[in-house]
Design a protein around this motif. Structure first.
Motif, PDB file in Angstrom:
ATOM      1  N   LEU A  12      -8.678  23.285  71.070  1.00 11.87           N
ATOM      2  CA  LEU A  12      -7.518  22.988  71.900  1.00 11.87           C
ATOM      3  C   LEU A  12      -6.489  24.105  71.876  1.00 11.87           C
ATOM      4  CD1 LEU A  12      -6.850  19.354  70.619  1.00 11.87           C
ATOM      5  CD2 LEU A  12      -7.756  19.915  72.874  1.00 11.87           C
TER       6      LEU A  12
ATOM      7  N   LYS B  87      -8.129  17.783  64.783  1.00  7.57           N
ATOM      8  CA  LYS B  87      -8.333  17.068  66.045  1.00  7.57           C
ATOM      9  C   LYS B  87      -9.782  17.126  66.520  1.00  7.57           C
ATOM     10  CE  LYS B  87      -3.567  18.107  67.452  1.00  7.57           C
ATOM     11  NZ  LYS B  87      -3.047  16.738  67.433  1.00  7.57           N
TER      12      LYS B  87
ATOM     13  N   GLN C 250      -5.040  22.463  63.386  1.00  6.34           N
ATOM     14  CA  GLN C 250      -5.101  21.498  64.488  1.00  6.34           C
ATOM     15  C   GLN C 250      -6.510  21.394  65.051  1.00  6.34           C
ATOM     16  OE1 GLN C 250      -2.163  22.860  67.298  1.00  6.34           O
ATOM     17  NE2 GLN C 250      -0.436  21.989  66.164  1.00  6.34           N
TER      18      GLN C 250
ATOM     19  N   HIS D 118      -2.403  26.288  63.979  1.00  8.73           N
ATOM     20  CA  HIS D 118      -3.292  26.103  65.121  1.00  8.73           C
ATOM     21  C   HIS D 118      -4.733  25.903  64.654  1.00  8.73           C
ATOM     22  CE1 HIS D 118      -4.254  27.511  69.514  1.00  8.73           C
ATOM     23  NE2 HIS D 118      -4.670  26.281  69.270  1.00  8.73           N
TER      24      HIS D 118
ATOM     25  N   THR E 249       4.932  16.281  71.809  1.00 12.47           N
ATOM     26  CA  THR E 249       4.965  15.638  73.129  1.00 12.47           C
ATOM     27  C   THR E 249       5.901  16.335  74.120  1.00 12.47           C
ATOM     28  OG1 THR E 249       4.450  13.503  72.120  1.00 12.47           O
ATOM     29  CG2 THR E 249       5.410  13.475  74.336  1.00 12.47           C
TER      30      THR E 249
ATOM     31  N   VAL F 147      -0.536  15.946  75.660  1.00 13.87           N
ATOM     32  CA  VAL F 147      -1.488  16.532  74.716  1.00 13.87           C
ATOM     33  C   VAL F 147      -1.915  17.894  75.242  1.00 13.87           C
ATOM     34  CG1 VAL F 147      -2.308  14.312  73.867  1.00 13.87           C
ATOM     35  CG2 VAL F 147      -3.456  15.391  75.805  1.00 13.87           C
ATOM     36  N   PRO F 148      -2.226  18.830  74.349  1.00 14.57           N
ATOM     37  CA  PRO F 148      -2.653  20.149  74.805  1.00 14.57           C
ATOM     38  C   PRO F 148      -4.033  20.086  75.445  1.00 14.57           C
ATOM     39  CG  PRO F 148      -2.879  19.986  72.435  1.00 14.57           C
ATOM     40  CD  PRO F 148      -2.179  18.741  72.874  1.00 14.57           C
TER      41      PRO F 148
ATOM     42  N   ASN G  25       4.847  19.998  74.868  1.00 15.92           N
ATOM     43  CA  ASN G  25       3.570  19.973  75.578  1.00 15.92           C
ATOM     44  C   ASN G  25       3.775  19.655  77.057  1.00 15.92           C
ATOM     45  OD1 ASN G  25       2.084  20.564  73.303  1.00 15.92           O
ATOM     46  ND2 ASN G  25       1.482  18.444  72.887  1.00 15.92           N
TER      47      ASN G  25
ATOM     48  N   TYR H 112      -2.587  25.220  71.472  1.00 14.95           N
ATOM     49  CA  TYR H 112      -1.652  24.842  70.410  1.00 14.95           C
ATOM     50  C   TYR H 112      -0.885  23.569  70.788  1.00 14.95           C
ATOM     51  CZ  TYR H 112       1.910  25.324  66.776  1.00 14.95           C
ATOM     52  OH  TYR H 112       2.730  25.107  65.697  1.00 14.95           O
ATOM     53  N   ASP H 113      -0.790  22.644  69.842  1.00 11.73           N
ATOM     54  CA  ASP H 113      -0.070  21.387  70.052  1.00 11.73           C
ATOM     55  C   ASP H 113       1.376  21.555  69.592  1.00 11.73           C
ATOM     56  OD1 ASP H 113       0.877  18.823  70.259  1.00 11.73           O
ATOM     57  OD2 ASP H 113      -0.812  17.888  69.207  1.00 11.73           O
ATOM     58  N   TYR H 114       2.309  21.591  70.557  1.00  9.19           N
ATOM     59  CA  TYR H 114       3.732  21.768  70.252  1.00  9.19           C
ATOM     60  C   TYR H 114       4.451  20.448  70.017  1.00  9.19           C
ATOM     61  CZ  TYR H 114       3.358  26.641  71.843  1.00  9.19           C
ATOM     62  OH  TYR H 114       3.019  27.954  71.981  1.00  9.19           O
TER      63      TYR H 114
ATOM     64  N   TYR I  75       2.365  22.361  79.315  1.00 13.06           N
ATOM     65  CA  TYR I  75       1.049  22.006  79.843  1.00 13.06           C
ATOM     66  C   TYR I  75       1.089  20.906  80.898  1.00 13.06           C
ATOM     67  CZ  TYR I  75      -0.095  24.115  75.255  1.00 13.06           C
ATOM     68  OH  TYR I  75      -0.183  24.928  74.156  1.00 13.06           O
TER      69      TYR I  75
END
Length: 398
Positions: free
Chosen positions: A302, A298, A294, A291, A308, A319-320, A311, A304-306, A315
């Motif tokens: 943000l 990025k 990321q 995280h 597509t 994107v997160p 997410n 956490y990006d899991y 979410y």
């Protein structure tokens, strides 16, 4: 192709070290290296109560209490790979002792995954990988509320002051953004080495960020969800190479710590380094490290990006989302070091513009003050603590 070769080499090193490197049998360290937080408190004549705090999602965290004026509670939170120990390792010159001397009711917390945060109501950290399915988000969303509510219940106060180091202040931004009702429970947050944005980390930290995907693949390949823990490969390497004599200091402090955090040998002397390195690092999760990577890669703060698909489920977006720092309405005071390679002044400038209730910003005068000096420096009494106490006296009244 080179990435695959690097992974294979690292896997081989992991297996070799795990199987063949013993703890040096004749290693003798300064006494404080072997004492835990309560042991250090006792040595330095500080009364210490120990509590277990259970989070909403079942993690059981140690919370240490050095009693003082109950109307002035201060909650102190450590950074990544750290524990409460760092705030007492300097003994009577530590943050814990100075806060106590100034009459504050001191509470020193521990995040999940640290030395004092490896327990759960149902999960075994040594057997259940799901124990390690957390990042700094869960620390901010679950750990902080549990500790804050516990302290407020014990002191019968409606709010407290807080001091965080590195990721230990980043998690308060998560709390304020994701659970905004908690903003009113924080009188002031004093953010030491304020980590949030990681756009401008300096070499070689930016090289570590670039290697992040390779390191993550390595950890997945060897099935490692806990990283840099007390019994892992890195601990064995530290025991073997870092704790003995001048060469250990040169290799591990001058060769690793200073390049990452910023050089300052005058404030981190060899004998004290041997104490610190038996307490640090104390571990976190692979997901937490990912995280943080990321956020750096990025160039945004943000969630956490899991990926597509996950997410979309979590979410409702591919994107997160960003953490909305506009919701972090607690009073915040930022204290920075000119020599900090992790929390650079450029990144702190970005954070300053985002916080709606910034009440103080200080860049310390001592030119070599680095990322770790905020918790381990020999002369924190001179360079740092006067500003901390001044902020508490100005904004930390109930």
């Amino acid at each position: 192709m080179m990435e695959k070769i690097a992974i294979l080499i690292l896997v081989a090193l992991e297996c070799y070290v795990q199987q063949t490197v013993p703890h040096p049998p004749d290693l003798v360290l300064p006494g404080d290296a072997y004492l835990d937080f309560p042991g250090l408190a006792k040595k330095y004549d500080l009364d210490c109560a120990i509590y277990d705090v259970t989070t909403e999602d079942g993690y059981i965290l140690k919370l240490f209490h050095i009693p003082g004026n109950k109307s002035s509670p201060v909650l102190v939170i450590h950074g990544v790979l750290d524990s409460a120990d760092s705030f007492i390792l300097r003994g009577n010159s530590s943050l814990t002792a100075i806060l106590h001397k100034n009459g504050y009711d001191v509470w020193v917390g521990n995040a999940r995954g640290s030395r004092y945060g490896r327990r759960h109501e149902t999960l075994n950290p040594d057997a259940d990988k799901s124990f390690w399915s957390f990042s700094f988000h869960e620390i901010g969303y679950y750990d902080l509320p549990a500790m804050i509510d516990f302290v407020l219940d014990k002191t019968k106060m409606v709010s407290l002051s807080a001091i965080g180091h590195s990721q230990g202040n980043q998690v308060f931004y998560v709390l304020g953004a994701a659970r905004p009702d908690y903003n009113k429970k924080i009188r002031v947050l004093i953010a030491l080495a304020p980590i949030c944005y990681l756009h401008n980390v300096m070499p070689p930290v930016n090289d570590v960020v670039a290697l992040g995907p390779i390191i993550n693949e390595l950890l997945l390949l060897v099935g490692r969800e806990e990283i840099l823990g007390d019994t892992g490969t890195v601990r064995k390497i530290i025991d073997l190479f870092c704790l003995e004599g001048p060469q250990g200091y040169k290799m591990c402090v001058e060769g690793i710590f200073f390049p990452l955090a910023g050089p300052d040998p005058a404030e981190f002397e060899p004998e004290f380094a041997r104490i610190v390195l038996n307490h640090y690092p104390t571990g976190t999760s692979r997901k937490n490290a990912k995280h943080l990577l990321q956020v750096a890669q990025k160039r945004e703060f943000l969630y956490y990006d899991y990926g597509t698909i996950e997410n979309l489920a979590k979410y409702n977006s591919i994107v997160p989302p960003k953490y909305d720092l506009g919701k972090v309405t607690m009073k915040v005071a930022l204290i920075s070091g000119k020599n900090d390679r992790l929390s650079t002044l450029k990144d702190v400038k970005i954070l300053r513009k985002q916080l709606p209730n910034l009440v103080d910003y200080k860049v310390l005068d001592y030119p070599y003050f680095n990322h770790m000096d905020f918790i381990w420096a020999k002369h924190m009494r001179l360079h740092l603590f006067p500003h901390v106490i001044k902020i508490l006296r100005t904004y930390g009244q109930g």
